[in-house]
Enzyme design. Sequence first.
Site, PDB file in Angstrom:
ATOM      1  N   SER A 143       0.666  -1.231   0.005  1.00 46.33           N
ATOM      2  CA  SER A 143      -0.040   0.208   0.066  1.00 46.33           C
ATOM      3  C   SER A 143       1.072   1.252   0.004  1.00 46.33           C
ATOM      4  O   SER A 143       2.027   1.297   0.433  1.00 46.33           O
ATOM      5  CB  SER A 143      -1.077  -0.029   1.243  1.00 46.33           C
ATOM      6  N   TYR A 155      -3.004  -0.387  11.235  1.00 46.96           N
ATOM      7  CA  TYR A 155      -2.516  -1.579  11.056  1.00 46.96           C
ATOM      8  C   TYR A 155      -1.552  -1.924   9.807  1.00 46.96           C
ATOM      9  O   TYR A 155      -0.762  -2.366   9.691  1.00 46.96           O
ATOM     10  CB  TYR A 155      -3.722  -2.720  11.203  1.00 46.96           C
TER      11      TYR A 155
HETATM   12  N1  LIG Z   1      -7.937  -0.524  -3.288  1.00 48.32           N
HETATM   13  C1  LIG Z   1      -7.139   0.424  -2.687  1.00 48.32           C
HETATM   14  O1  LIG Z   1      -7.295   1.664  -2.877  1.00 48.32           O
HETATM   15  C2  LIG Z   1      -5.986  -0.092  -2.048  1.00 48.32           C
HETATM   16  C3  LIG Z   1      -4.950   0.846  -1.471  1.00 48.32           C
HETATM   17  C4  LIG Z   1      -3.879   0.387  -0.917  1.00 48.32           C
HETATM   18  C5  LIG Z   1      -3.813  -1.104  -0.641  1.00 48.32           C
HETATM   19  N2  LIG Z   1      -4.579  -1.860  -0.806  1.00 48.32           N
HETATM   20  C6  LIG Z   1      -4.388  -2.944  -0.313  1.00 48.32           C
HETATM   21  O2  LIG Z   1      -4.488  -4.094  -1.513  1.00 48.32           O
HETATM   22  C7  LIG Z   1      -4.924  -5.288  -1.189  1.00 48.32           C
HETATM   23  C8  LIG Z   1      -6.204  -5.763  -1.977  1.00 48.32           C
HETATM   24  O3  LIG Z   1      -7.218  -4.430  -1.662  1.00 48.32           O
HETATM   25  P1  LIG Z   1      -8.405  -4.456  -2.746  1.00 48.32           P
HETATM   26  O4  LIG Z   1      -9.148  -3.101  -2.853  1.00 48.32           O
HETATM   27  O5  LIG Z   1      -8.425  -5.196  -4.217  1.00 48.32           O
HETATM   28  O6  LIG Z   1      -9.787  -5.493  -1.688  1.00 48.32           O
HETATM   29  P2  LIG Z   1     -10.880  -6.166  -2.099  1.00 48.32           P
HETATM   30  O7  LIG Z   1     -11.532  -5.301  -3.160  1.00 48.32           O
HETATM   31  O8  LIG Z   1     -11.606  -6.182  -0.872  1.00 48.32           O
HETATM   32  O9  LIG Z   1     -10.534  -7.581  -2.637  1.00 48.32           O
HETATM   33  C9  LIG Z   1      -9.875  -8.349  -1.798  1.00 48.32           C
HETATM   34  C10 LIG Z   1      -9.614  -9.530  -2.548  1.00 48.32           C
HETATM   35  O10 LIG Z   1      -8.895 -10.539  -1.646  1.00 48.32           O
HETATM   36  C11 LIG Z   1      -9.570 -11.647  -1.337  1.00 48.32           C
HETATM   37  N3  LIG Z   1      -9.280 -11.808   0.342  1.00 48.32           N
HETATM   38  C12 LIG Z   1      -9.654 -11.097   1.427  1.00 48.32           C
HETATM   39  N4  LIG Z   1      -9.114 -11.494   2.415  1.00 48.32           N
HETATM   40  C13 LIG Z   1      -8.584 -12.687   2.201  1.00 48.32           C
HETATM   41  C14 LIG Z   1      -8.130 -13.773   2.941  1.00 48.32           C
HETATM   42  N5  LIG Z   1      -8.097 -13.609   4.015  1.00 48.32           N
HETATM   43  N6  LIG Z   1      -7.944 -15.053   2.389  1.00 48.32           N
HETATM   44  C15 LIG Z   1      -7.924 -15.154   0.921  1.00 48.32           C
HETATM   45  N7  LIG Z   1      -8.532 -14.098   0.184  1.00 48.32           N
HETATM   46  C16 LIG Z   1      -8.897 -12.965   0.639  1.00 48.32           C
HETATM   47  C17 LIG Z   1     -11.134 -11.127  -1.480  1.00 48.32           C
HETATM   48  O11 LIG Z   1     -11.966 -12.106  -1.841  1.00 48.32           O
HETATM   49  P3  LIG Z   1     -12.689 -12.785  -0.322  1.00 48.32           P
HETATM   50  O12 LIG Z   1     -13.426 -11.581   0.339  1.00 48.32           O
HETATM   51  O13 LIG Z   1     -13.975 -13.887  -0.964  1.00 48.32           O
HETATM   52  O14 LIG Z   1     -11.969 -13.822   0.424  1.00 48.32           O
HETATM   53  C18 LIG Z   1     -11.154 -10.475  -2.665  1.00 48.32           C
HETATM   54  O15 LIG Z   1     -10.922 -11.254  -3.705  1.00 48.32           O
HETATM   55  C19 LIG Z   1      -5.736  -5.026   0.349  1.00 48.32           C
HETATM   56  O16 LIG Z   1      -4.482  -5.618   1.277  1.00 48.32           O
HETATM   57  C20 LIG Z   1      -5.590  -3.485   0.546  1.00 48.32           C
HETATM   58  O17 LIG Z   1      -5.527  -3.038   1.786  1.00 48.32           O
HETATM   59  C21 LIG Z   1      -5.731  -1.391  -1.763  1.00 48.32           C
END
Ligand SMILES: NC(=O)c1ccc[n+]([C@@H]2O[C@H](COP(=O)([O-])OP(=O)(O)OC[C@H]3O[C@@H](n4cnc5c(N)ncnc54)[C@H](OP(=O)(O)O)[C@@H]3O)[C@@H](O)[C@H]2O)c1
Length: 261
Positions: A143, A155
């Site tokens: 991130s 966190y």
């Molecule tokens: N989007 C942003 O702006 C952003 C910015 C900075 C950092 N990030 C980081 O990038 C990562 C992905 O973010 P995102 O925005 O793509 O999130 P998201 O839209 O919530 O997608 C998360 C994906 O991960 C899966 N997942 C979540 N927890 C899991 C677990 N314990 N085991 C297996 N699969 C899991 C979810 O499916 P299920 O729920 O079905 O498991 C989903 O496919 C996160 O760590 C987030 O903090 C995101």
Amino acid sequence: MDTGLKDKKAIVLAASKGLGKAAAQSLAAEGCHLAICARNEEQLNKTADQFKASGVDVFASAVDVANPGALKQFMEQSIERLGGVDILVTNAGGPPVKSFEETNEEEWRYWYEVTFMTVVRSIKSVLPLLKKQNWGRIINITSISVKAPVERLIYSNALRLAVVGLAKTLSIELGPFNITVNNVAPGYHLTDGLERIVKKRMEAGETREDIFAAWENKIPMRRIGQPGDLAGLIVFLASEQAGYITGATIQVDGGLYPGTL
Ligand SMILES: NC(=O)c1ccc[n+]([C@@H]2O[C@H](COP(=O)([O-])OP(=O)(O)OC[C@H]3O[C@@H](n4cnc5c(N)ncnc54)[C@H](OP(=O)(O)O)[C@@H]3O)[C@@H](O)[C@H]2O)c1
């Protein structure tokens, strides 16, 4: 540009939605065969079917990456089903919006497991093969919080720095084996994960319009990223062309991070 990714084998963790899905989709578009996981099986299978339409092999398994035994089994099955592994993209769900005083010991331990130990464990699983074949790419989705703390994401701000330290150290240890290890640091990208943060802030009284306007005003490119914006960098870091980039942490944030370096 021929990325050299056709028929490479990639494991992408947490890839049914959002940034993980976009990474896997873009790797599939380059001809990579995929192993993907997420907890919700229905959504995972839908996503896997979309990837299969690109003509690549896809192994999908409903796994919670926070469960060490399940993660180990998924990694082993992935390697077996793909017939090897070349690329690992680590990813997991993001920690909740909290200030320090809202945190507790149990959550610290849980998010340490999810944010850091899933990276350690999944890398351990692929390492013997990557070393043996003298080729590998490890890319961690972290991130922008590793460059500058994000308000009330304690966190993430604290624990993701461990991933950066791990990756830099591994880049030194694994360089001689032609394995690169890099982190990508997304700023704001429109995903369900971001929507959860928006919802939390709306519950605290802000409007959706104000939240997005404040972000967009701070971002030099004046827009929130799309998941594909990050995926482009992940594909490049996985490609043959990126073979001399290792130990780097690269932000994809529309210019949000204010530092020079
Ligand atoms: N989007 C942003 O702006 C952003 C910015 C900075 C950092 N990030 C980081 O990038 C990562 C992905 O973010 P995102 O925005 O793509 O999130 P998201 O839209 O919530 O997608 C998360 C994906 O991960 C899966 N997942 C979540 N927890 C899991 C677990 N314990 N085991 C297996 N699969 C899991 C979810 O499916 P299920 O729920 O079905 O498991 C989903 O496919 C996160 O760590 C987030 O903090 C995101």
